[in-house]
Design an enzyme around this catalytic site. Structure first.
Site, PDB file in Angstrom:
ATOM      1  CD  GLU A   1      41.663  31.176  38.701  1.00 50.22           C
ATOM      2  OE1 GLU A   1      40.480  31.501  38.668  1.00 50.22           O
ATOM      3  OE2 GLU A   1      42.088  30.084  38.284  1.00 50.22           O
TER       4      GLU A   1
ATOM      5  CB  CYS B   1      43.657  24.966  42.333  1.00 47.60           C
ATOM      6  SG  CYS B   1      44.428  25.802  40.943  1.00 47.60           S
TER       7      CYS B   1
ATOM      8  NE  ARG C   1      39.348  26.796  35.188  1.00 50.18           N
ATOM      9  CZ  ARG C   1      40.644  26.851  34.866  1.00 50.18           C
ATOM     10  NH1 ARG C   1      41.172  25.914  34.124  1.00 50.18           N
ATOM     11  NH2 ARG C   1      41.397  27.836  35.303  1.00 50.18           N
TER      12      ARG C   1
END
Ligand code: NAD
Length: 471
Positions: A158, A283, A350
């Site tokens: 990202e 992740c 997240r």
């Protein structure tokens, strides 16, 4: 122009949306499906639901031409030769990956499968998921000759997702049949032949015609493990340097110099040796847990990975203790927090260490004013503004009259603050830096008490010796 393939990408999140747009950029016909109607409407109406460099430009270029967006999965599958599954695989209660989204999608695909299709796992999944997908399709009585299942894990990061996709370090294809392997090779041919990089409108990056993207062809099981093992290895590097940072901090050594010295060894490499608050995001935490679980299921004790997770969790405590040591008591203190995203250049919060630290500060009775260049909107949904939590429009607004400034995410702009202005804005010139964005000597010169990770704390030269420890 290479032969175009009709592709369906299921899931329009960080991976699915980037993959869909980049496949269109490579010359393929793409339909991207999501069950989230709001997201699809944003995409159809010209919006960009996530913060990602180059994505707005590529969407503007291909939306309604090379790539379409829909909630109608059956129709999208029907018109596609290759179906990429890019839905979430979050962590379940046991640490194992929750594959219910993948299973739901496969069941839906099975209902209308006609003609030969290759179903590709793009999501990060545990080894043997390809076998489970095959089984689910058989249980739905899909003829075995009508499909192949392949694995094509995604390694994008990202923040640099588009560039990573079009200029990958490697493309991994796990396929059990030549037919599936050939189709996937055809999809990536513009990158592996280098033809994409010769186009005038190509996104520039590390690959070129002379040095095109490399593709590794292997079995689906190996491809599944390559993804888990890669993330576990990177997480291990971060935990390793954090463990060394704690030792360095205890003996007044400097982890930044140590990391430079270690990283100069070409066998080790300098990347992912950045001490700080530890890894987060959607992740690494879940993939390390899932990979540990996979090993356990095979009767193997992968204790190394458990230790990687333990060190990472402990790193937030290390930072929190530094805040307490610098400020003594927290109840009623006003703190400026720079950073909400789990890392720079993304709006993703997240499993963000920054969000976790802010939550703990609030629980300890502090008042926090937070700023982040990209994720305030997302953070507001998770932690709504209140009497004790406010969001600022810039770092200086956050710092106004604060007892201390905390750096929680490594955004470039947080390392380029106007230090004299910051000093005038804060109530006390105290900076506690969880990302080592400044040199301690520089902060001392500017009159700050500066606490960072794995380095000696520094105090303003006006207050005392520049390198005096205050813990
Ligand atoms: P995400 O949560 O951003 O996106 C997942 C999307 O799938 C959502 O938009 C959701 O609405 C959609 N979806 C769920 N069920 C669906 C269904 N039945 N039909 C249609 N759409 C459905 O997730 P992400 O970050 O893009 O990650 C996806 C996968 O890729 C995960 O397995 C992740 O581990 C892996 N991955 C992520 C990254 C990353 O940096 N985010 C990098 C590499 C791999």
């Amino acid at each position: 122009m290479p032969e175009a393939v009709s592709i369906c990408v299921i899931g329009s999140g960080y991976v699915g949306l980037v993959a869909a747009v980049c496949f269109a950029e490579m010359g393929h016909r793409v339909v991207c499906v999501d069950k989230d109607e709001a997201k699809i409407n944003i995409l159809r109406e010209g919006g960009v639901p996530i913060f990602e460099h180059h994505l707005p430009d590529l969407l503007a270029k291909h939306r309604g031409r090379g790539v379409e967006f829909t909630t109608e999965l059956a129709a999208a599958v029907e018109r596609s030769e290759v179906i990429f599954i890019a839905v979430g695989t979050p962590q379940g209660d046991t640490g194992a990956a929750d594959l219910s989204y993948v299973e739901a999608v496969v069941s839906e695909i099975a209902r209308d499968l006609s003609g030969y299709k290759v179903i590709v796992e793009k999501s990060t999944v545990p080894v043997y998921t390809n076998e489970w997908i095959r089984r689910v399709l058989s249980r739905h009585r899909v003829d075995a000759g009508h499909f192949d299942v392949a694995s094509n894990p995604e390694f994008l990061r990202e923040g640099t997702a588009v560039s990573d996709f079009l200029h990958p370090d490697r493309i991994v294809v796990g396929a059990g049949t030549d037919r599936a392997a050939e189709l996937l090779k055809r999809i990536y041919a513009p990158l592996t032949s280098g033809s994409y990089y010769t186009r005038a409108d190509a996104l520039k990056g590390s690959c070129t015609l002379e040095k095109p993207a490399r593709l590794l062809l292997t079995s689906a099981q190996s491809a599944e493990i390559i993804k888990h093992a890669s993330n576990a290895f990177l997480a291990m590097k971060i935990s390793f340097i954090n463990a060394v940072a704690n030792l360095a901090g205890a003996v007044d050594a400097d982890i930044e110099d140590i990391a430079t010295g270690i990283g100069m060894d070409s066998r080790i490499g300098s990347r992912f040796l950045k001490a700080g608050l530890g890894y987060g995001g959607s992740c690494f935490p879940k993939d390390v847990a899932a990979f540990t679980y996979v090993a356990q299921q095979q009767g193997l004790d992968f204790q190394l990975l458990e230790e990687v997770q333990r060190i990472n969790d402990a790193q937030r405590d290390v930072f929190f203790k530094k805040v307490e040591s610098a400020l003594w008591t927290l109840r009623g203190k006003k703190l400026a927090a720079l950073g909400l995203a789990f890392k720079c250049d993304t709006d993703d919060i997240r499993e963000s260490p920054a969000m976790d630290v802010i939550q703990r500060l609030l629980e300890a009775g502090a008042r926090v004013t937070a700023y982040d260049p990209a994720s305030i909107e997302r953070a507001r949904e998770k932690m709504p503004p209140s009497e004790i939590l406010t969001y600022a429009a810039d770092p200086y607004e956050a710092a106004r009259d604060a007892d201390a400034l905390l750096i929680l995410t490594e955004w470039k702009e947080f390392g380029e603050l106007d230090l004299p202005r910051l000093g005038r804005t804060l109530k006390f010139p105290i900076v506690i830096d969880g990302r080592n964005m400044y040199r301690p000597e520089l902060m001392a010169e500017h009159g700050f008490t500066y606490v960072s990770m794995g380095r000696p704390d520094s105090q303003s030269t006006e207050v005392g010796s520049a390198k005096k420890k205050i813990l």
